[in-house]
Design a protein around this motif. Structure first.
Motif, PDB file in Angstrom:
ATOM      1  N   HIS A  77       1.118  -0.814   0.304  1.00 47.28           N
ATOM      2  CA  HIS A  77       0.341  -0.207  -0.186  1.00 47.28           C
ATOM      3  C   HIS A  77       0.989   1.355   0.430  1.00 47.28           C
ATOM      4  CE1 HIS A  77      -3.122   2.799   1.862  1.00 47.28           C
ATOM      5  NE2 HIS A  77      -2.343   2.736   2.265  1.00 47.28           N
ATOM      6  N   HIS A  78       1.859   2.126   0.678  1.00 52.19           N
ATOM      7  CA  HIS A  78       2.813   2.277   1.055  1.00 52.19           C
ATOM      8  C   HIS A  78       3.604   2.229  -0.297  1.00 52.19           C
ATOM      9  CE1 HIS A  78       2.624   2.006   5.526  1.00 52.19           C
ATOM     10  NE2 HIS A  78       1.681   2.448   5.065  1.00 52.19           N
ATOM     11  N   GLU A  79       3.960   1.641  -1.269  1.00 54.23           N
ATOM     12  CA  GLU A  79       4.501   2.065  -1.940  1.00 54.23           C
ATOM     13  C   GLU A  79       3.670   2.508  -3.383  1.00 54.23           C
ATOM     14  OE1 GLU A  79       6.451  -1.651  -3.702  1.00 54.23           O
ATOM     15  OE2 GLU A  79       7.551  -1.380  -5.185  1.00 54.23           O
ATOM     16  N   ALA A  80       2.675   2.103  -3.243  1.00 54.71           N
ATOM     17  CA  ALA A  80       2.017   2.397  -4.558  1.00 54.71           C
ATOM     18  C   ALA A  80       1.916   4.297  -3.853  1.00 54.71           C
ATOM     19  CB  ALA A  80       1.180   1.849  -4.500  1.00 54.71           C
ATOM     20  N   HIS A  81       1.098   4.637  -2.247  1.00 54.55           N
ATOM     21  CA  HIS A  81       1.337   5.893  -2.760  1.00 54.55           C
ATOM     22  C   HIS A  81       3.244   6.864  -2.882  1.00 54.55           C
ATOM     23  CE1 HIS A  81      -2.694   6.629   0.010  1.00 54.55           C
ATOM     24  NE2 HIS A  81      -2.211   6.065   0.610  1.00 54.55           N
ATOM     25  N   LEU A  82       3.989   5.956  -2.953  1.00 52.18           N
ATOM     26  CA  LEU A  82       5.382   6.384  -3.404  1.00 52.18           C
ATOM     27  C   LEU A  82       5.048   7.257  -4.747  1.00 52.18           C
ATOM     28  CD1 LEU A  82       7.748   4.849  -1.464  1.00 52.18           C
ATOM     29  CD2 LEU A  82       7.022   6.936  -0.817  1.00 52.18           C
ATOM     30  N   TYR A  83       4.410   6.532  -5.159  1.00 53.12           N
ATOM     31  CA  TYR A  83       4.034   7.340  -6.643  1.00 53.12           C
ATOM     32  C   TYR A  83       3.403   7.778  -7.534  1.00 53.12           C
ATOM     33  CZ  TYR A  83       7.866   4.116  -6.614  1.00 53.12           C
ATOM     34  OH  TYR A  83       9.680   3.161  -5.764  1.00 53.12           O
ATOM     35  N   SER A  84       1.997   7.819  -6.609  1.00 50.99           N
ATOM     36  CA  SER A  84       0.798   8.680  -6.671  1.00 50.99           C
ATOM     37  C   SER A  84       0.991  10.207  -7.002  1.00 50.99           C
ATOM     38  CB  SER A  84      -0.321   8.348  -5.304  1.00 50.99           C
ATOM     39  OG  SER A  84       0.242   9.103  -4.663  1.00 50.99           O
ATOM     40  N   PRO A  85       1.863  10.173  -6.400  1.00 53.23           N
ATOM     41  CA  PRO A  85       2.067  11.843  -7.135  1.00 53.23           C
ATOM     42  C   PRO A  85       2.461  12.167  -8.474  1.00 53.23           C
ATOM     43  CG  PRO A  85       2.756  12.185  -4.808  1.00 53.23           C
ATOM     44  CD  PRO A  85       2.612  10.385  -5.366  1.00 53.23           C
ATOM     45  N   TRP A  86       3.134  10.989  -8.958  1.00 52.91           N
ATOM     46  CA  TRP A  86       3.950  10.993 -10.634  1.00 52.91           C
ATOM     47  C   TRP A  86       2.362  10.439 -11.505  1.00 52.91           C
ATOM     48  CZ3 TRP A  86       7.947  13.212 -10.843  1.00 52.91           C
ATOM     49  CH2 TRP A  86       9.119  13.801  -9.461  1.00 52.91           C
ATOM     50  N   ILE A  87       1.265  10.624 -10.921  1.00 53.89           N
ATOM     51  CA  ILE A  87      -0.030  10.199 -11.919  1.00 53.89           C
ATOM     52  C   ILE A  87      -0.472  11.715 -12.000  1.00 53.89           C
ATOM     53  CG2 ILE A  87      -2.344   8.783 -11.878  1.00 53.89           C
ATOM     54  CD1 ILE A  87      -1.240   6.702  -9.550  1.00 53.89           C
ATOM     55  N   ALA A  88      -0.993  11.716 -13.768  1.00 58.46           N
ATOM     56  CA  ALA A  88      -2.439  12.761 -13.619  1.00 58.46           C
ATOM     57  C   ALA A  88      -3.915  12.057 -13.590  1.00 58.46           C
ATOM     58  CB  ALA A  88      -2.047  13.211 -14.975  1.00 58.46           C
ATOM     59  N   ALA A  89      -4.449  12.868 -12.534  1.00 60.63           N
ATOM     60  CA  ALA A  89      -5.846  12.507 -13.105  1.00 60.63           C
ATOM     61  C   ALA A  89      -6.431  12.685 -13.810  1.00 60.63           C
ATOM     62  CB  ALA A  89      -5.989  13.212 -11.781  1.00 60.63           C
ATOM     63  N   ASP A  90      -7.381  12.063 -14.321  1.00 55.75           N
ATOM     64  CA  ASP A  90      -8.541  11.850 -14.820  1.00 55.75           C
ATOM     65  C   ASP A  90      -8.679  12.033 -16.711  1.00 55.75           C
ATOM     66  OD1 ASP A  90     -11.791  11.697 -15.397  1.00 55.75           O
ATOM     67  OD2 ASP A  90     -11.885  13.924 -14.613  1.00 55.75           O
ATOM     68  N   PRO A  91      -8.144  10.807 -17.338  1.00 57.83           N
ATOM     69  CA  PRO A  91      -7.859   9.527 -16.384  1.00 57.83           C
ATOM     70  C   PRO A  91      -6.388   9.564 -16.247  1.00 57.83           C
ATOM     71  CG  PRO A  91      -8.416   9.428 -19.282  1.00 57.83           C
ATOM     72  CD  PRO A  91      -8.094  10.776 -18.432  1.00 57.83           C
ATOM     73  N   PRO A  92      -6.966   8.334 -15.292  1.00 62.34           N
ATOM     74  CA  PRO A  92      -5.119   8.200 -14.535  1.00 62.34           C
ATOM     75  C   PRO A  92      -3.823   7.904 -15.491  1.00 62.34           C
ATOM     76  CG  PRO A  92      -6.692   7.367 -12.869  1.00 62.34           C
ATOM     77  CD  PRO A  92      -7.542   7.761 -14.212  1.00 62.34           C
ATOM     78  N   GLN A  93      -3.094   8.357 -15.192  1.00 63.85           N
ATOM     79  CA  GLN A  93      -2.104   7.355 -16.245  1.00 63.85           C
ATOM     80  C   GLN A  93      -0.752   8.135 -14.940  1.00 63.85           C
ATOM     81  OE1 GLN A  93      -1.887   9.789 -19.882  1.00 63.85           O
ATOM     82  NE2 GLN A  93      -3.379   8.990 -20.650  1.00 63.85           N
TER      83      GLN A  93
END
Ligand code: KG4
Length: 304
Positions: A77-93
């Protein structure tokens, strides 16, 4: 559902996972216009988290992978959080082409930690909370102030009209050079304060001022320790994610501090700060792209 009980009830969370899992999966496939047979891999959160809720998602994911002859991956779960700032929303990429080494603040209801992300998929934990998480402190402080669960968003709203200097609450471990956090002392100090000044609970202005003061104490600690870690490690980028990253004061103060220190700041989009499956699947895709081998098929949930 959980707000009636003042916190997440594990049994209810597990039952809701069971009830929602198939309809959500069907909706996701319909919206993405993907047939089940086109799926190469299924990912599920392996942990940490509540065992009852984790096991529903994990076992359903393994069953889907088995039925579809697809690979299965358990994601931290935390590993995924680390990379969520590098996702552009709507649709997420994934926006990994812009990736920079960073110090990442993960701050939620269950966790508060600083992680050094040296390169994509290479990271190590610098420090974490030794007792309560920052979100838990928001929620417990809010409960003492008579606010509904989860209180973080309500404190954020009330703080807008409050004076953050009205009350001087402690900033635990702010001056210590290590990267650990502690928030239980702050919560206790609010409890003692309200015990000694019960009449203030009925005063709307005082509740706003206390919300602003509590929020500032928490945010000061988070920002100071994050900036200090980034400077010590000489990284040019800070990222933040997790539910508390929705907090306006935290976003503003991190932005101000990073501008002062000439550090690039990358905050998770508000829609991707809280728990979400976009970050789980985008990390999975990244792992496969970089030749990830272990398919984790015989693994179990790791609640801790
Ligand atoms: O990441 P998250 O959705 O879930 C887990 O902790 O698993 O984070 C939820 C936490 C709660 O403690 C909630 O009060 C806090 O994030 N939160 C906020 C705000 N929005 C959510 N705290 C402060 N300000 C906010 N705007």
């Amino acid at each position: 559902m959980h707000s009636d009980y003042g916190g997440v009830v594990p049994e209810l969370a597990a039952r809701e996972h069971l009830r929602n899992l198939l309809p959500v999966t069907r909706t996701a496939l319909t919206e993405a216009q993907v047939e089940a047979g086109q799926i190469d891999a299924v990912a599920a959160t392996q942990g940490p988290g509540l065992p009852g809720a984790l096991i529903v998602g994990f076992k359903a994911g393994q069953a889907m992978a088995f039925a579809l002859h697809a690979r299965f991956v358990g994601i931290h779960h935390h590993e995924a959080h680390l990379y969520s700032p590098w996702i552009a929303a709507d649709p997420p990429q994934a926006g990994f082409s812009q990736f920079e080494p960073n110090v990442s603040l993960i701050v939620s209801g269950g966790h508060t930690m600083l992680v050094h992300v040296e390169s994509l998929l290479k990271h190590h934990v610098l420090g974490s909370t030794v007792d309560d998480a920052a979100g838990e402190c928001f929620d417990k402080a809010g409960k003492l102030l008579g606010l509904p669960y989860p209180a973080g968003p309500a404190i954020d709203r009330l703080a807008e009209q409050g004076n953050s200097r009205a009350y001087d609450f402690p900033r635990p471990m702010i001056n210590e050079s290590h990267d650990d956090f502690s928030f239980s002392g702050l919560k206790t100090s609010i409890r003692y304060f309200l015990r000694d000044h019960p009449s203030l609970l009925d005063d709307r202005k005082a509740v706003s001022d206390r919300s602003a003061s509590v929020q500032t104490a928490i945010v000061d600690v988070l920002v100071t320790k994050t900036i200090r870690a980034a400077k010590r490690l000489r990284v040019g980028c800070i990222t933040a994610s997790g539910g508390v990253t929705c907090n306006r004061a935290l976003r503003e103060q991190l932005a101000d501090a990073c501008a002062r220190e000439q550090i690039h700041l990358r905050l998770a989009d508000k829609s991707l700060c809280t728990n979400n499956t976009a970050m789980i699947s985008i990390l999975t895709k990244q792992k496969f792209t970089t030749g990830f081998k272990d398919d984790y098929s015989d693994h179990e949930i790791l609640p801790n």
